[in-house]
Scaffold this motif. Structure first.
Motif, PDB file in Angstrom:
ATOM      1  N   GLU A   1      60.660 -40.367   5.382  1.00 41.30           N
ATOM      2  CA  GLU A   1      59.519 -39.560   4.972  1.00 41.30           C
ATOM      3  C   GLU A   1      58.263 -39.947   5.762  1.00 41.30           C
ATOM      4  O   GLU A   1      57.492 -39.079   6.179  1.00 41.30           O
ATOM      5  N   VAL A   2      58.063 -41.232   5.989  1.00 39.35           N
ATOM      6  CA  VAL A   2      56.928 -41.669   6.810  1.00 39.35           C
ATOM      7  C   VAL A   2      57.104 -41.177   8.245  1.00 39.35           C
ATOM      8  O   VAL A   2      56.142 -40.715   8.885  1.00 39.35           O
ATOM      9  N   ASN A   3      58.325 -41.263   8.753  1.00 41.31           N
ATOM     10  CA  ASN A   3      58.607 -40.764  10.101  1.00 41.31           C
ATOM     11  C   ASN A   3      58.241 -39.283  10.208  1.00 41.31           C
ATOM     12  O   ASN A   3      57.622 -38.843  11.178  1.00 41.31           O
ATOM     13  N   ARG A   4      58.591 -38.511   9.185  1.00 48.11           N
ATOM     14  CA  ARG A   4      58.248 -37.084   9.156  1.00 48.11           C
ATOM     15  C   ARG A   4      56.728 -36.896   9.210  1.00 48.11           C
ATOM     16  O   ARG A   4      56.213 -36.070   9.982  1.00 48.11           O
ATOM     17  N   THR A   5      56.022 -37.657   8.403  1.00 47.93           N
ATOM     18  CA  THR A   5      54.569 -37.524   8.328  1.00 47.93           C
ATOM     19  C   THR A   5      53.909 -37.839   9.667  1.00 47.93           C
ATOM     20  O   THR A   5      53.012 -37.119  10.118  1.00 47.93           O
ATOM     21  N   VAL A   6      54.341 -38.905  10.320  1.00 51.29           N
ATOM     22  CA  VAL A   6      53.744 -39.290  11.600  1.00 51.29           C
ATOM     23  C   VAL A   6      54.075 -38.263  12.674  1.00 51.29           C
ATOM     24  O   VAL A   6      53.222 -37.896  13.494  1.00 51.29           O
ATOM     25  N   LEU A   7      55.315 -37.765  12.682  1.00 54.52           N
ATOM     26  CA  LEU A   7      55.707 -36.804  13.709  1.00 54.52           C
ATOM     27  C   LEU A   7      54.921 -35.495  13.605  1.00 54.52           C
ATOM     28  O   LEU A   7      54.759 -34.786  14.598  1.00 54.52           O
ATOM     29  N   GLU A   8      54.420 -35.189  12.423  1.00 56.35           N
ATOM     30  CA  GLU A   8      53.624 -33.978  12.274  1.00 56.35           C
ATOM     31  C   GLU A   8      52.326 -34.030  13.081  1.00 56.35           C
ATOM     32  O   GLU A   8      51.698 -33.003  13.317  1.00 56.35           O
ATOM     33  N   THR A   9      51.950 -35.225  13.514  1.00 61.65           N
ATOM     34  CA  THR A   9      50.721 -35.375  14.298  1.00 61.65           C
ATOM     35  C   THR A   9      51.002 -35.654  15.774  1.00 61.65           C
ATOM     36  O   THR A   9      50.075 -35.913  16.539  1.00 61.65           O
ATOM     37  N   VAL A  10      52.267 -35.620  16.172  1.00 58.02           N
ATOM     38  CA  VAL A  10      52.619 -36.001  17.543  1.00 58.02           C
ATOM     39  C   VAL A  10      52.047 -35.000  18.548  1.00 58.02           C
ATOM     40  O   VAL A  10      52.005 -33.793  18.309  1.00 58.02           O
ATOM     41  N   GLU A  11      51.553 -35.533  19.652  1.00 57.87           N
ATOM     42  CA  GLU A  11      51.045 -34.696  20.736  1.00 57.87           C
ATOM     43  C   GLU A  11      52.185 -34.416  21.712  1.00 57.87           C
ATOM     44  O   GLU A  11      52.841 -35.331  22.191  1.00 57.87           O
ATOM     45  N   PRO A  12      52.437 -33.135  22.019  1.00 55.77           N
ATOM     46  CA  PRO A  12      53.544 -32.821  22.933  1.00 55.77           C
ATOM     47  C   PRO A  12      53.287 -33.351  24.332  1.00 55.77           C
ATOM     48  O   PRO A  12      52.152 -33.357  24.817  1.00 55.77           O
ATOM     49  N   ALA A  13      54.339 -33.820  24.982  1.00 55.59           N
ATOM     50  CA  ALA A  13      54.253 -34.300  26.362  1.00 55.59           C
ATOM     51  C   ALA A  13      55.646 -34.261  26.970  1.00 55.59           C
ATOM     52  O   ALA A  13      56.629 -34.543  26.276  1.00 55.59           O
ATOM     53  N   GLN A  14      55.717 -33.907  28.230  1.00 58.70           N
ATOM     54  CA  GLN A  14      57.009 -33.837  28.901  1.00 58.70           C
ATOM     55  C   GLN A  14      56.957 -34.696  30.153  1.00 58.70           C
ATOM     56  O   GLN A  14      56.655 -34.249  31.240  1.00 58.70           O
ATOM     57  N   GLN A  15      57.266 -35.995  29.947  1.00 57.40           N
ATOM     58  CA  GLN A  15      57.200 -36.947  31.052  1.00 57.40           C
ATOM     59  C   GLN A  15      58.581 -37.246  31.633  1.00 57.40           C
ATOM     60  O   GLN A  15      58.684 -37.873  32.679  1.00 57.40           O
ATOM     61  N   GLY A  16      59.609 -36.810  30.941  1.00 50.12           N
ATOM     62  CA  GLY A  16      60.962 -36.976  31.448  1.00 50.12           C
ATOM     63  C   GLY A  16      61.448 -35.718  32.150  1.00 50.12           C
ATOM     64  O   GLY A  16      60.677 -34.809  32.459  1.00 50.12           O
ATOM     65  N   GLU A  17      62.760 -35.655  32.402  1.00 59.19           N
ATOM     66  CA  GLU A  17      63.357 -34.524  33.103  1.00 59.19           C
ATOM     67  C   GLU A  17      64.014 -33.577  32.104  1.00 59.19           C
ATOM     68  O   GLU A  17      64.798 -34.002  31.260  1.00 59.19           O
ATOM     69  N   VAL A  18      63.689 -32.295  32.217  1.00 64.29           N
ATOM     70  CA  VAL A  18      64.285 -31.265  31.370  1.00 64.29           C
ATOM     71  C   VAL A  18      64.836 -30.172  32.278  1.00 64.29           C
ATOM     72  O   VAL A  18      64.063 -29.568  33.051  1.00 64.29           O
ATOM     73  N   ASP A  19      66.139 -29.900  32.229  1.00 62.45           N
ATOM     74  CA  ASP A  19      66.702 -28.901  33.129  1.00 62.45           C
ATOM     75  C   ASP A  19      66.449 -27.494  32.605  1.00 62.45           C
ATOM     76  O   ASP A  19      66.005 -27.289  31.464  1.00 62.45           O
ATOM     77  N   GLU A  20      66.739 -26.497  33.448  1.00 61.88           N
ATOM     78  CA  GLU A  20      66.441 -25.102  33.112  1.00 61.88           C
ATOM     79  C   GLU A  20      67.340 -24.546  32.021  1.00 61.88           C
ATOM     80  O   GLU A  20      67.055 -23.488  31.449  1.00 61.88           O
ATOM     81  N   ASP A  21      68.427 -25.227  31.724  1.00 60.82           N
ATOM     82  CA  ASP A  21      69.325 -24.778  30.661  1.00 60.82           C
ATOM     83  C   ASP A  21      68.931 -25.321  29.291  1.00 60.82           C
ATOM     84  O   ASP A  21      69.624 -25.077  28.301  1.00 60.82           O
ATOM     85  N   SER A  22      67.851 -26.055  29.230  1.00 58.10           N
ATOM     86  CA  SER A  22      67.405 -26.640  27.959  1.00 58.10           C
ATOM     87  C   SER A  22      66.245 -25.837  27.393  1.00 58.10           C
ATOM     88  O   SER A  22      65.516 -25.160  28.116  1.00 58.10           O
ATOM     89  N   GLU A  23      66.080 -25.946  26.075  1.00 59.64           N
ATOM     90  CA  GLU A  23      65.005 -25.250  25.383  1.00 59.64           C
ATOM     91  C   GLU A  23      64.222 -26.252  24.540  1.00 59.64           C
ATOM     92  O   GLU A  23      64.796 -26.951  23.710  1.00 59.64           O
ATOM     93  N   ILE A  24      62.917 -26.318  24.783  1.00 57.57           N
ATOM     94  CA  ILE A  24      62.040 -27.214  24.043  1.00 57.57           C
ATOM     95  C   ILE A  24      61.099 -26.355  23.199  1.00 57.57           C
ATOM     96  O   ILE A  24      60.356 -25.530  23.732  1.00 57.57           O
ATOM     97  N   ILE A  25      61.151 -26.541  21.882  1.00 58.58           N
ATOM     98  CA  ILE A  25      60.376 -25.708  20.970  1.00 58.58           C
ATOM     99  C   ILE A  25      59.462 -26.594  20.123  1.00 58.58           C
ATOM    100  O   ILE A  25      59.901 -27.586  19.529  1.00 58.58           O
TER     101      ILE A  25
END
Length: 355
Positions: free
Chosen positions: A229-253
């Motif tokens: 539950e704490v993990n859920r609460t903290v993740l609600e404030t997470v700032e999006p960032a894409q510092q790794g590799e994401v291929d074109e067949d992936s979907e980030i929502i």
């Protein structure tokens, strides 16, 4: 003003994770719970911090170091056995001296920090100030009884018949008056020196003990349900960032943070979620409120509302949810024939199997 942070204790409610890791270092949104407390203390302008350590002292020292990364100066205070919160104050006497201090339980999480509370205490300087919050199960906590004017008139540790639903939150503020109190009480039936008894002693001596009832979010992360539950609460404030590799067949929502060195291939990630450094997500679904730590592999699997610790792997597993998966754990499907579950489980494990 100083701070006393309690990071001893066996963490029995988080076993088997805490057989090999300090409960205060189990990560929430990929950061140890203890770090949130140390940051809150630093934000309140407190720089001298004593940390009570027990069996996991070496691990705590390695993680926190001298405290400079948090802007604090750390002194480690060994406690040979977890003999109660008041005992922690007793053995920290030399460190605390005659200074006011805040005592912070290292496995507690409070949204919004403690700066306002510390500022109020500095202005008013009662002998003690406690935080309270309403809970549905007061028998599991220290409970406060208030009079018609809202003053604290009684405290009881884990009462069988609670006189209120106001539980003590794991943050306390004291003047040096508490030192006489902890020397004046006897161990409880649990064999511990209870901080509730020390507070009751102050009340009986007509000292100024005040309370603040918080309406914001607080959790004792001592069990898996609250940790998630704490993990859920903290993740609600997470700032999006894409510092790794994401291929074109992936979907980030949504709000997803992908740390450096992570790779996402042919996968769908729905935030809020964090993918740790050097982790590999391949042909998988990672759902909301999931924290994936560093060096994790998730292949051909589905997981959401979970915490996955460093070095774990999930391969070919369908629908994992509301789970805490420990370090270097391997999760794989069972053979189809014979139709049976094959388990290798540590002491105090809890397993739920779909029929």
């Amino acid at each position: 003003m100083k701070a006393l942070v309690l990071s001893g204790g066996a963490g029995t409610r988080l076993r088997p994770i805490t057989h090999t890791s300090a409960k205060q270092l189990v990560p929430v949104a990929n950061k140890p719970v203890l770090f949130y407390g140390l940051e809150a203390i630093a934000d309140a302008g407190i720089t001298e911090v004593g940390i009570i350590v027990g069996e996991t002292a070496e691990e705590i020292r390695e993680a926190v170091g001298d405290g400079s990364r948090f802007g604090i100066d750390v002194t480690y205070i060994p406690q040979e056995q977890p003999l109660g919160l008041a005992h922690a104050v007793l053995i920290a006497r030399d460190f605390l001296g005659d200074d006011d201090f805040v005592m912070y339980l290292g496995d507690n999480f409070i949204v919004g920090g403690i700066t306002g509370l510390v500022d109020e205490f500095r202005r008013e300087r009662p002998d003690a100030q406690i935080l309270l919050t309403q809970v549905p199960n007061p028998t599991a906590f220290g409970v406060a009884e208030l009079d018609a004017d809202g003053l604290v008139v009684g405290l009881e540790e884990k009462p069988k018949e609670p006189k209120s639903d106001l539980a003590l939150v794991g943050v306390y503020l004291f003047t040096p008056a508490v030192h006489e109190a902890v020397r004046s009480i006897e161990p409880s039936w649990r064999g511990e020196l209870e901080i509730t008894h020390a507070l009751q002693w102050l009340i009986d001596q007509k000292r100024d003990v005040r309370s603040t009832t918080i309406r914001g979010y607080w959790k004792d992360t001592g069990n898996v349900t609250d940790m998630l539950e704490v993990n859920r609460t903290v993740l609600e404030t997470v700032e999006p960032a894409q510092q790794g590799e994401v291929d074109e067949d992936s979907e980030i929502i949504g709000r997803v943070r992908i740390e450096p060195g992570a790779k996402v291939n042919g996968s769908r990630i729905v935030g809020p979620a964090i993918i740790g450094a050097r982790s590999v997500i391949s042909g998988a679904y990672v759902g909301p409120f999931t924290s994936v730590s560093d060096d994790v592999r998730i292949e051909d699997s589905e997981i959401e509302y979970s915490i996955v610790l460093r070095g774990a792997s999930l391969a070919g597993v369908r629908r994992v949810e509301a789970s805490l998966i420990g370090r270097d754990v391997e999760v794989t499907p069972a053979p189809r024939s014979p139709s049976a579950h094959r388990l290798v489980l540590g002491d105090h494990s809890k397993v739920q199997i779909s029929s």
